[in-house]
Scaffold this motif. Structure first.
Motif, PDB file in Angstrom:
ATOM      1  N   PRO B 328      10.385   1.584   1.564  1.00  0.00           N
ATOM      2  CA  PRO B 328       8.954   1.259   1.680  1.00  0.00           C
ATOM      3  C   PRO B 328       8.172   1.552   0.401  1.00  0.00           C
ATOM      4  O   PRO B 328       7.282   0.783   0.038  1.00  0.00           O
ATOM      5  N   VAL B 329       8.531   2.641  -0.289  1.00  0.00           N
ATOM      6  CA  VAL B 329       7.746   2.985  -1.479  1.00  0.00           C
ATOM      7  C   VAL B 329       7.899   1.912  -2.548  1.00  0.00           C
ATOM      8  O   VAL B 329       6.926   1.505  -3.192  1.00  0.00           O
ATOM      9  N   ARG B 331       8.683  -1.288  -2.054  1.00  0.00           N
ATOM     10  CA  ARG B 331       7.988  -2.503  -1.628  1.00  0.00           C
ATOM     11  C   ARG B 331       6.489  -2.347  -1.850  1.00  0.00           C
ATOM     12  O   ARG B 331       5.802  -3.285  -2.239  1.00  0.00           O
ATOM     13  N   ALA B 332       5.983  -1.122  -1.612  1.00  0.00           N
ATOM     14  CA  ALA B 332       4.554  -0.895  -1.819  1.00  0.00           C
ATOM     15  C   ALA B 332       4.211  -1.040  -3.306  1.00  0.00           C
ATOM     16  O   ALA B 332       3.152  -1.563  -3.648  1.00  0.00           O
ATOM     17  N   GLU B 334       5.642  -3.056  -5.468  1.00  0.00           N
ATOM     18  CA  GLU B 334       5.580  -4.480  -5.794  1.00  0.00           C
ATOM     19  C   GLU B 334       4.370  -5.138  -5.146  1.00  0.00           C
ATOM     20  O   GLU B 334       3.736  -6.008  -5.742  1.00  0.00           O
ATOM     21  N   ALA B 335       4.044  -4.709  -3.927  1.00  0.00           N
ATOM     22  CA  ALA B 335       2.868  -5.252  -3.262  1.00  0.00           C
ATOM     23  C   ALA B 335       1.610  -4.907  -4.055  1.00  0.00           C
ATOM     24  O   ALA B 335       0.708  -5.725  -4.214  1.00  0.00           O
ATOM     25  N   VAL B 343      -3.128  -4.503  -0.271  1.00  0.00           N
ATOM     26  CA  VAL B 343      -2.382  -3.276  -0.021  1.00  0.00           C
ATOM     27  C   VAL B 343      -3.259  -2.261   0.697  1.00  0.00           C
ATOM     28  O   VAL B 343      -2.855  -1.644   1.681  1.00  0.00           O
ATOM     29  N   THR B 353       0.705   5.821  -4.120  1.00  0.00           N
ATOM     30  CA  THR B 353       1.760   4.881  -4.472  1.00  0.00           C
ATOM     31  C   THR B 353       1.892   4.774  -5.990  1.00  0.00           C
ATOM     32  O   THR B 353       2.991   4.802  -6.541  1.00  0.00           O
TER      33      THR B 353
END
Lengths: 278, 473
Positions: B328-329, B331-332, B334-335, B343, B353
């Motif tokens: 998750p970290v 992906r966050a 890149e988001a 986000v 993040t």
């Protein structure tokens, strides 16, 4: 199950310098209802949204969300991400804001960040692929798959969000918001740019969200087809003030609303303004 | 495609004609400019002719023009033929896989037979090609790197360059987390490299702890500095963030210069403890590595050991990054690069993040710094100047932000070419500049600009560049 409204705005005022965008607005959104917020361009609808979701801090007034268990949250002082994280208010945007370079599925997984973050032991367990995290990830993919099916995007799950057609991007944004498991879903013009068939499909989707997940919906919309067909309650804004509120049928025949939308002859304006008390 | 095929002969003759015209024009232009030279250095004024120079110039123009009109104006035709050739080679390789292996082994065997001294080089070549055919490019690179010291054991110069290259690969991968994944433009990355190097040097000297104890400490210190820097600056975006990180890099260097009691100022720290083989030093004594393992003492032992240490460190960086991207970290991150407002609307804390990206990137910079200190045995603030930050950033940008393999290739090309062009010291930056302009024109998003998705439902599809956002800090 509490009977308190899911969302309650009291005397909300938002001022940008000399511009009074929202003027002493109060309304309630009932639990489990679809509440529509309508009004002509520039009426302050999106500003109200931004205040509710914490992107703006209101000048004065209060915003409360009450969960099913009776827990009450004051939103006016919380920063945006905490509103989504703790109060479970999700939103979409008027101009779509997807993660264009990530696939549809990845978009939906990002939405489940907080849940997965805890499951991955704040990354440490996840780094070594412990079974607890892998289970949580499988569940996250399952939830994503469920919402992809709901929004008819299963075929496009592995395509980048930026490559989807416009209508599909709108649906994906709703799916992403639903993946945060919200109690209140705020949709900013979900039908903008959709063709009549797509907006009918949107009606079906929103109704099923309301009926199946018991999520309350607050929506801004210009498309009266959508508003009149699916909302339980309509609030009309003009120049930052609430000019009317009621069932869709009531709003449809309200002279003040018609005047605000269509404009009227000079003397009629004065007559209406006298009625409203301006 | 058939149109391209029929147009082939006319394309060739057209290109020839075009090149001939260009050569004639060049002859007219250069005949007087280059063909003749007036010279009065020895006695009276004389007229010299330079036919060779003139012919060479015209030859270059002819060939260059021929290639340009062939490649540039007929790109489709050329691409068609190259594509057909490549497909044929690939299908041949697939059809006759066993034959290919046998052929390779035969060639290798013959080579060994005729020049037995070259066996390590032959081994590495054959192994790399075989692995490459079977498992792909990345695996081939890995095998090549792992066997490199075997092949070049007698060439300490090559080993040294390889160590430098791997250091930059690691730094590139570390910075890639910050710039490529999280989209935060960091112009002061070398500060963390410096913090790692200095904390290793100071701790190792003061307490005499071994490399393997000091290495994680150096990484932790660098990560701590990353968080320290991150807290105040991560509310800034884009250009503002870049400028503040640039300043942070300079502040660290200037502090190192002036805090003489701790860092020995501009004189630097010397005689930093060398890395030992898990406690066994690399020296010619009775208790040294060579004596313990019954080998003849050779200073290359240490170099080979250092090579494998940095290879392992770089691979750890790579592994962690690949894992983090799927968590998750990651992906966050890149988001966050794609759209920060979205986000925040999903309940992700943007500051935390960004801080994790900064801290983890800084930690790998710190590891690389500690390695640098133990390899050099001497560090001074001169090693941590702004151009170093710029070089690492250039590696990430050239490689393609977010791409692990692209960054590795870019680091290799940049560092190796800096070494190769050492003789042309003055022109190095000019060549560097041309390379940058070339990349900007042909590959504006770096060598590998596609993005691999981190999860998929049915099939993994590579995401093309036009959808991926670069990030604005």
């Amino acid at each position: 199950m509490t009977s308190a409204p899911i969302l309650s705005l009291q005397n909300l005022t938002m001022r940008f310098g000399g511009l009074l965008a929202v003027d002493d607005l109060s309304f309630n959104a009932k639990r489990g209802d679809i509440t529509a917020l309508i009004g002509p361009n520039g009426a302050g609808k999106t500003t109200v949204f931004n205040c509710i979701t914490g992107f703006y801090e209101p000048t004065s007034g209060s915003i409360h969300v009450t969960h099913d268990d009776g827990k009450k949250f004051a939103l006016e002082k919380l920063p945006d991400f905490k509103i989504a994280q703790r109060v479970h208010v999700a939103r979409t945007f008027q101009n779509i804001r997807l993660f264009a370079g990530m696939t549809a599925l990845e978009n939906l997984l990002v939405a489940q960040h907080n849940r997965l973050m805890i499951a991955s032991g704040y990354t440490i367990f996840g780094l070594f692929g412990l079974p607890g995290y892998r289970k949580a990830e499988r569940e996250a993919v399952e939830l994503a798959r469920h919402w992809l099916e709901k929004t008819q995007l299963t075929e496009r799950a592995d395509d980048p969000a930026g490559s989807l057609p416009y209508g599909a991007q709108r649906r994906l944004e709703i799916a992403r918001a639903m993946c945060t498991r919200p109690v209140l879903l705020c949709l900013d013009e979900p039908a903008a740019g959709l063709n009549p068939r797509e907006s009918d499909e949107l009606n079906v989707l929103l109704r099923s969200i309301k009926n199946e997940t018991k999520t309350s919906i607050l929506l801004i919309e210009h498309d009266m087809n959508v508003v009149m067909e699916i909302s339980d309650h309509v609030v009309v804004l003009d120049h930052g003030k609430k000019i009317s509120e009621g069932t869709p049928d009531y709003i449809r025949n309200d002279q003040k609303v018609i005047a605000a939308y269509l404009g009227v002859e000079e003397d009629a304006v004065e007559k209406v303004e006298a009625e409203v008390g301006l | 495609m058939s149109a391209a095929r029929t147009g082939n002969s006319s394309v060739l003759s057209h290109a020839l004609k075009d090149a001939l015209i260009a050569a004639i024009v060049a002859f007219g232009l250069f005949m007087l400019l280059l063909g003749f030279l007036t010279d009065d250095s020895r006695g009276p004024l004389r007229l010299l002719t330079r036919p060779v120079l003139l012919a060479t110039t015209i030859g270059i123009v002819f060939v260059g023009r021929f290639l340009i009109s062939l490649i540039y104006y007929n790109a489709t035709t050329l691409r068609y033929y190259l594509g057909a050739l490549w497909t044929a080679i690939c299908s041949l390789a697939r059809e006759f896989k066993i034959a290919l292996v046998v052929l390779l082994l035969l060639i290798g065997g013959g080579w060994v037979f005729f020049s037995p001294k070259d066996w390590p080089l032959i081994l590495i070549t054959v192994a790399t090609i075989l692995i490459g055919v079977r498992f792909g490019f990345s695996a081939a690179l890995l095998v090549f790197a792992a066997l490199f010291p075997v092949a070049f054991y007698n060439n300490p110069y090559f080993l040294g360059i390889a160590i430098i290259i791997l250091t930059y690969v690691m730094l590139g991968w570390g910075l890639n987390i910050v710039v490529g994944l999280a989209g935060l433009l960091d112009l002061g990355y070398v500060a963390f490299y410096a913090v790692g190097a200095y904390s290793y040097a100071i701790i190792a000297q003061a307490y005499g702890w071994s490399f393997w104890v000091c290495l994680p400490l150096a990484g932790l210190f660098a990560a701590f500095f990353g968080i320290l820097l991150g807290f105040p600056v991560l509310r800034l975006r884009g250009d503002y963030l870049a400028i503040v990180t640039l300043a942070f890099g300079e502040i660290v260097r200037i502090v190192l210069l002036n805090w003489v009691s701790l860092t020995n100022g501009p004189n630097g720290i010397g005689s930093i403890p060398r890395a030992s083989f898990f406690g066994i030093p690399f020296n010619a004594t009775e208790t040294g590595f060579a004596a313990k393992f019954g080998l003849e003492f050779d200073p290359t032992h240490r170099t080979v050991f250092l090579f494998y240490v940095i290879l392992a460190l770089a691979l750890i960086t790579n592994w962690v990054t690949i894992r983090l991207r799927k968590l998750p970290v990651g992906r966050a991150w890149e988001a966050l690069r794609e759209d920060e407002i979205a986000v925040r609307s999903l309940g992700i804390n943007p500051t935390n993040t960004k801080l994790t990206a900064f801290a983890i990137g800084a930690m790998f910079g710190g590891f690389a710094g500690a390695f640098f200190a133990t390899r050099q045995g001497f560090i001074s603030p001169d090693s941590f100047t702004f151009p170093e930050s710029a070089l690492i950033l250039a590696i990430v940008v050239l490689g393609g932000m977010g791409s692990q393999i692209g960054v590795a290739i870019a680091a290799t090309v940049m560092t190796a070419s800096f070494e190769l062009f050492r003789e042309f010291e003055q022109f190095r930056l000019v060549i560097f500049g041309f390379a940058m302009v070339g990349i900007m024109i042909w590959r504006p998003r770096g060598l590998v600009s596609t993005r691999e998705p981190t999860a998929y439902l049915k099939e993994r599809k590579t995401i093309s560049v036009e959808h991926v956002t670069e990030g604005r800090g």
